[in-house]
Scaffold this active site. Structure first.
Site, short mmCIF file in Angstrom:
data_model
loop_
_atom_site.label_atom_id
_atom_site.label_comp_id
_atom_site.label_asym_id
_atom_site.label_seq_id
_atom_site.Cartn_x
_atom_site.Cartn_y
_atom_site.Cartn_z
N SER A 176 -9.81 1.46 2.59
CA SER A 176 -8.94 2.27 1.77
C SER A 176 -7.86 1.47 1.02
CB SER A 176 -8.26 3.33 2.63
OG SER A 176 -7.46 2.72 3.62
N SER A 201 -10.07 -1.05 6.77
CA SER A 201 -9.52 -0.85 5.43
C SER A 201 -8.84 -2.06 4.79
CB SER A 201 -8.52 0.30 5.45
OG SER A 201 -9.23 1.50 5.30
N LYS A 226 0.85 -1.20 0.00
CA LYS A 226 0.00 0.00 0.00
C LYS A 226 0.89 1.24 0.00
CE LYS A 226 -4.02 1.86 2.57
NZ LYS A 226 -4.90 1.66 3.75
#
Ligand code: GLN
Length: 476
Positions: A150, A174, A75
């Site tokens: 996310s 997330s 990420k």
């Protein structure tokens, strides 16, 4: 390389490289080919926003460990030394960290090869990746739909076979929510289990490093590798790391609690039916199913949306046009801060900073922030009480619905409700996992297991058994 080699698990790929059956370079090429193929065209996945080249020095495995040569996606809010770290934000455009996150280093020391940085909602605020400065990622199961967020780019990359393992981060769901939307496994470890060093801070009392895998075993392997105390993170726990790859086995003696607040009358009937089948599978493995209550659940979303923005408003003060990334020149330093932040942050991040600043301001602190902290303690106590009553793990849906269409949710509050079943574990600091348990209208549905703090082995025990018992049904 054949499609079937890429579809092997991380554990199998690592063994193939270690035993000299497959060169690491072949895995890298296969991963980058799959990336190119899935990212082409107007409806490309847009899962990876910064990628390596085949000649970069960093693509050589550091070691012949359990993940030797295994491609991984990271990420974009983890510090990496060679690729940019931009948190899906314009304000960090082009910024390259001078240091590396501990979790990334541990994966690389196990032999993993970072193939790219994955798309995300700006500063991890969101549930769809639509709040990314790079534009949204797409769900590999239906490209008109969101992959969740996310950590949606990491989830889409794993679901599309670009990498068998990816790192995401969790503040309120997330990783578990995008895992559910993309039909893969996502783990939120106990708060403090994994070092947050090098993870760009959102809400420090909630943030966790959290991995994805396509199978429970790969997710357990990744969790085990990144866990452990780190002197560089004062909140990392001193606890020894237990074996997490416990494998499938009977569940005799295991008591699974089903919290009634997570199954309201309004729950989508198809999601309820899928959960009922999963509970039946757990019972068939020998588990005892018991209805329980977590009475403070209705307060979780409001409490989260006071505490997380409050901490975010303090953490994001560092992005001021001086220390990192972009700067807009203006007349005087105050004007420069204002201009840079106004241009650099997107609408959702701005909303959170305003909300957080408000609840921390003199006169409102007691009414909002202190009150939220008190209710947070009650939410945590609900879990302590239920686990003390003889329940070993809890089972719930991961999300109220399968993946929604991109653009379908424009009301911020409706978007926040996507995390209604996941934020509680972050508020309480306990571990959780989402795994595929079936499909509704062709879209994956995730089931969630929650366990007491530092009891990842029991959580994985139930997850391995559920995955094994559901077999192909989980993907049907
Ligand atoms: N969707 C939640 C939020 O917007 C959770 C985000 C997260 O876990 N990083 O804050």
């Amino acid at each position: 390389m054949s499609r079937s080699l890429l579809d092997l698990t991380a554990a199998q790929l690592g063994a193939a490289v270690r035993e000299g059956r497959t060169p690491a370079s072949e895995l890298l090429t296969a991963s980058l080919d799959r990336l190119a193929e899935t990212h082409a065209g107007a409806d490309g996945l847009n899962a990876i926003v910064h990628r390596v080249g085949t000649d970069d020095a960093a693509v050589q495995p550091l070691a012949m460990g359990p993940l030797a040569g295994v491609p991984v996606a990271i990420k974009d809010n983890f510090a990496t030394r060679t690729l940019p770290t931009t948190c899906g934000s314009k304000i960090l455009e082009g910024w390259v960290s001078p240091y590396e996150a501990t979790a990334v280093r541990k994966l690389r020391e196990a032999g993993a090869v970072v193939i790219g940085k994955a798309n995300m909602d700006e500063f991890a605020m969101g549930s769809s990746t639509e709040h990314s400065a790079f534009g949204p990622s797409r769900n590999p199961h239906d490209r008109r739909r969101a992959p969740g967020g996310s950590s949606g780019g990491s989830a889409a990359a794993v679901a599309a076979g670009i990498a068998p393992i990816a790192l995401g981060s969790e503040t309120g769901g997330s990783v578990r929510q995008p895992a559910a939307f993309c039909g893969i496994v996502g783990v939120k470890p106990t708060y403090g289990r994994v070092s947050r060093y090098g993870l760009v801070a959102f809400a420090s009392s909630l943030d966790c490093v959290a991995p994805f895998g396509r199978t429970v075993d790969d997710a357990a392997l990744a969790t085990e590798i990144i866990s452990g105390h780190d002197p560089l993170d004062a909140t990392s726990a001193a606890h020894a790391v237990p074996a997490m790859r416990v494998g499938p086995g009977p569940l005799a003696g295991l008591v699974v609690g089903v919290p009634k607040e997570y199954f309201p009358d309004s729950l989508m009937p198809e999601v309820r039916a899928t959960c009922d089948r999963a509970l039946e599978a757990l019972r068939a493995q020998g588990a005892t199913i018991r209805e329980v209550s977590l009475p403070h659940t209705p307060y979780a979303i409001p409490v989260y949306y006071i505490i997380a923005p409050a901490e975010a408003s303090a953490n994001l003060a560092r992005f001021d046009g001086v220390r990192y990334g972009m700067r807009l020149e203006a007349d005087g330093v105050q004007a420069m801060y204002g201009a840079t932040r106004a241009a650099g942050f997107g609408a959702e991040v701005t909303r959170r900073i305003l909300l957080g600043t408000y609840v921390l301001s003199a006169g409102y602190y007691d009414a909002y922030y202190r009150k939220a902290q008190e209710v947070r303690a009650l939410i945590a106590r609900d879990f302590t009480d239920v686990f003390a009553s003889g329940v070993h793990v809890l089972f719930t849906p991961t999300t109220p619905t399968p993946a929604f269409a991109l653009g379908a949710i424009s009301d911020p509050y409706e978007m926040y409700l996507s995390d209604i079943y996941t934020v509680t574990a972050n508020l309480a600091g306990i571990p959780g996992i989402s795994l595929p348990i079936g499909r509704v209208n062709g879209l994956p549905v995730g089931g969630q297991l929650l366990a007491p703090a530092f009891d990842e082995p029991t959580m994985f025990r139930a997850a391995y058994a559920l995955e094994e018992a559901l077999g192909a049904e989980a993907h049907r």
